[in-house]
Design an enzyme around this catalytic site. Sequence first.
Site, mmCIF file in Angstrom:
data_model
loop_
_atom_site.group_PDB
_atom_site.id
_atom_site.type_symbol
_atom_site.label_atom_id
_atom_site.label_comp_id
_atom_site.label_asym_id
_atom_site.label_seq_id
_atom_site.Cartn_x
_atom_site.Cartn_y
_atom_site.Cartn_z
ATOM 1 C CG ASP A 141 24.030 16.002 -10.693
ATOM 2 O OD1 ASP A 141 22.957 16.609 -10.491
ATOM 3 O OD2 ASP A 141 25.143 16.510 -10.443
ATOM 4 C CE LYS A 170 22.682 17.347 -6.922
ATOM 5 N NZ LYS A 170 23.194 17.842 -8.217
ATOM 6 N N GLY A 185 22.360 22.501 -5.707
ATOM 7 C CA GLY A 185 22.249 21.169 -6.295
ATOM 8 C C GLY A 185 21.613 21.212 -7.668
ATOM 9 C CB THR A 186 22.166 21.200 -10.916
ATOM 10 O OG1 THR A 186 23.583 21.035 -10.887
ATOM 11 C CG2 THR A 186 21.839 22.633 -10.563
ATOM 12 C CB THR A 187 20.900 18.363 -13.633
ATOM 13 O OG1 THR A 187 21.827 19.429 -13.798
ATOM 14 C CG2 THR A 187 19.791 18.470 -14.665
#
Length: 282
Positions: A71, A87, A54-56
């Site tokens: 995101d 997230k 997972g990002t960001t």
Amino acid sequence: MESKADWSTRGGLPQAFLTPGISSFSEFLKGFAPEYLPAGRTLPPGATVEAPHGTTIVALAFPGGVLMAGDRRATMGNIIAQRDIEKVFPADEFSAVGIAGSAGMAVEMVRLFQLELEHYEKIEGVTLSTEGKANRLATMIRGNLGLAMQGLAVVPMFAGYDAETEQGRIYSYDVVGGLYEETDFYSVGSGSMFARGALKKLYRPDFSAEEAAVAAVQALYDAADDDSATGGPDLFRKIFPVVAVVTEDGYRRLPDEELSALVMGVMDARRAVPDGPRAPLR
């Protein structure tokens, strides 16, 4: 310590539950059932795992609080593993935690962290300080070092409202549990350099919560523009970033209706200026 088999056959609670314990739930679990801790699971020597990442995540402090946004994309190599992953989570009533790295391990660590803070409050009768919460999370990351070296790294970001100073505070971590307090804003994840570059131009210390939310969405948009692992707003599926604000009133996630209008405003402005707003030179 007696085994679980000893007490399960007697139908009673184990001695560990009857002895006055420590305020750390993860330390209690380490002594009673370490296999339930993320670090209690081991991989074969030399093994590596390719799992969704997972990002960001971005965070901004503003007068009287702090905002965290993330995101919704998770990737596995060159594949989009999930389009609407969460997230950003409440750590407790006055703090938030965002995840980057191995998504499954990160979500599990967040749940354990939430329980850790709740357990401390029940045992001690008071909440941990903001700095204390950040330190507890650092300890948990250090406990995951073995799996991190095999590809299951978790690199979260923590932010909270400090009742003593009446302001928001932001903490970042490295993969071995190093703890760093950040000033004004920060970002983590594969798109972090692009998001942080945007925030350097957009951030103002006198932001309102709404202005901070707009800046966060702009930063995530710039990250998605240059980083394939970061997902931009998906208007057709109605998938928007998760944006949470933490103030003296507690943790509040912006509802999709409110966020939709904010995102549409950013998108409309991008139609005229695709690279986003320009920061003044002076």
